[in-house]
Write an enzyme that holds these catalytic residues in place. Structure first.
Site, PDB file in Angstrom:
ATOM      1  N   LYS A 115      20.394  -1.685  -2.994  1.00 48.04           N
ATOM      2  CA  LYS A 115      20.557  -3.125  -3.256  1.00 48.04           C
ATOM      3  C   LYS A 115      22.023  -3.512  -3.273  1.00 48.04           C
ATOM      4  O   LYS A 115      22.390  -4.569  -2.770  1.00 48.04           O
ATOM      5  CB  LYS A 115      19.907  -3.508  -4.595  1.00 48.04           C
ATOM      6  CG  LYS A 115      18.389  -3.569  -4.535  1.00 48.04           C
ATOM      7  CD  LYS A 115      17.822  -4.244  -5.766  1.00 48.04           C
ATOM      8  CE  LYS A 115      16.308  -4.149  -5.791  1.00 48.04           C
ATOM      9  NZ  LYS A 115      15.728  -4.636  -7.038  1.00 48.04           N
ATOM     10  N   LYS A 198       8.867   0.697   3.747  1.00 47.85           N
ATOM     11  CA  LYS A 198       8.010   0.276   2.636  1.00 47.85           C
ATOM     12  C   LYS A 198       7.769  -1.233   2.692  1.00 47.85           C
ATOM     13  O   LYS A 198       8.693  -1.995   2.986  1.00 47.85           O
ATOM     14  CB  LYS A 198       8.770   0.625   1.346  1.00 47.85           C
ATOM     15  CG  LYS A 198       8.089   0.245   0.077  1.00 47.85           C
ATOM     16  CD  LYS A 198       8.971   0.538  -1.130  1.00 47.85           C
ATOM     17  CE  LYS A 198      10.019  -0.542  -1.344  1.00 47.85           C
ATOM     18  NZ  LYS A 198      10.627  -0.520  -2.692  1.00 47.85           N
ATOM     19  N   LYS A 201       9.038  -7.196  -1.000  1.00 46.41           N
ATOM     20  CA  LYS A 201       9.245  -8.649  -0.978  1.00 46.41           C
ATOM     21  C   LYS A 201      10.590  -9.013  -0.370  1.00 46.41           C
ATOM     22  O   LYS A 201      10.804 -10.128   0.046  1.00 46.41           O
ATOM     23  CB  LYS A 201       9.079  -9.247  -2.369  1.00 46.41           C
ATOM     24  CG  LYS A 201       9.925  -8.602  -3.441  1.00 46.41           C
ATOM     25  CD  LYS A 201       9.323  -8.802  -4.819  1.00 46.41           C
ATOM     26  CE  LYS A 201       9.802  -7.690  -5.752  1.00 46.41           C
ATOM     27  NZ  LYS A 201       8.929  -7.426  -6.856  1.00 46.41           N
TER      28      LYS A 201
END
Ligand code: TYM
Length: 334
Positions: A115, A198, A201
């Site tokens: 991230k 994967k 969202k």
């Protein structure tokens, strides 16, 4: 107090709908496990704000996430279903855990690395860095034995175990050491457009994401367009046929069958047929969940009542653990 073993798990209220990865990787396990465990299911809104959120949306999505838990089968009479920010002990224990976590140890968390690389270090908050210690606090406050999650959370649960062991050896036995429960076949549901990645969202395109609140017309379209391969055979082979294998997994879980039996049923038939049948099962599974979610959202006062009642229970348990921690560390109790 019951003598049942304890489970804790949670999801971030950071999107307008849970996706089928959350549903298959975690929620379906939770629904089963609430029968035999003393279960805590949390909407982790404090984790969600480690990346920027729109305030009104965050508030709405917190209720929406709780409503989806219930609509999918979490029974608030059996399980303690609550909102993380309603239990201040989570942030209080997280602080203590931060002080026994190595800087390098936290820096090795792959979710943080991914991230922060995506957003750049100036745009990544310190909260994103300390995220795993808040997650450890979530789990340890309830003395959870088992943590049912998808594969992507394994490393965070491993860190939780390490921190619990370190605290116990430094200050005396305080925490139960939790074990992750990660279902092998369903631990990772993949993106429909990019079946090597994967389902998430934060994926690049909406087309790869099957949201449980999507209209059936939308889910059908996404399934019909899902990436497969050129060989035309409906066969599970993760390495060479990732798209078809992912669809087979979803089909099998939602129809409560084995992958093998689904594979046999569709032997010699085309991808079109198979996808159509899958789209029907997806619609059959999620239409009642969508309807029930909307009903629950129509009565926010009742939903809040459920969440407040559970928060009282959660606070009682969490504060017991926190008091012990404060005593052990030498912090005067509040
Ligand atoms: P979150 O909100 O990203 O995801 C919720 C759950 O869904 C699982 N999951 C998947 N499983 C299979 N395939 C996928 N594609 C997929 N995507 C997501 C996740 O593994 C997770 O179980 N850090 C956690 C939330 C959390 C938590 C906790 C979990 C906070 N505190 C304490 C357990 C215990 C998270 O971000 O999950």
């Amino acid at each position: 107090m019951s003598n049942k073993p304890i489970i804790f798990s949670g999801m971030q209220p950071s999107s307008g709908s849970l996706h089928i990865g959350n549903y298959i990787g975690a929620l379906t396990q939770w629904v089963e496990m609430q029968e035999t465990f003393d279960a805590y299911f949390c909407v982790v809104n404090l984790h969600a704000i480690t990346v920027p959120q729109d305030p009104a949306e965050l508030a709405a999505r917190t209720r929406l996430t709780a409503a989806q838990y219930i609509a999918a089968g979490i029974d608030p009479e059996k399980s303690t279903l609550f909102v993380q920010s309603h239990v201040p002990a989570h942030t209080e224990l997280a602080w203590v855990l931060n002080t026994i976590t190595g800087f390098g140890e936290a820096g090795r968390m792959t979710q943080f690395k991914d991230k922060s690389q995506r957003h750049g270090s100036d745009k990544s908050s310190v909260g994103l860095f300390t995220y795993p210690m808040l997650m450890a606090a979530d789990i340890l406050l309830y003395q959870a034995n088992t943590v049912p999650v998808g594969e992507d959370q394994r490393q965070h649960v491993e860190l939780t175990r390490n921190l619990a062991e370190r605290f116990n050896s430094r200050y005396g036995h305080t925490f139960t050491i939790p074990t992750p429960q990660i279902q092998k076949e369903t631990a990772k549901i993949y993106d429909l457009q990019d079946p090597e990645s994967k389902m998430s969202k934060s994926a690049a395109s909406e087309a790869g994401l099957l949201s449980i609140l999507d209209d059936p017309a939308v889910t059908t379209k996404k399934i019909m367009r899902a990436v497969t391969d050129a060989d035309g055979e409906i066969r599970f082979d993760r390495e060479n046929k990732p798209g078809v294998s992912n669809l087979l997994t979803i089909f099998a879980v939602l129809s409560h069958r084995s992958v093998e039996s689904v594979q046999n049923e569709f032997a010699g038939r085309g991808y079109g047929d198979f996808k159509k049948a899958l789209a029907e099962i997806v619609a059959e599974t999620f239409t009642p969940i969508r309807n029930r979610t909307n009903e629950l959202l129509d009565d926010p006062a009742e939903l809040d009542r459920i969440l407040f009642t559970a928060a009282e229970r959660a606070n009682a348990t969490a504060n017991q653990t926190l008091n012990t921690v404060y005593d052990r560390v030498g912090l005067l109790r509040r």
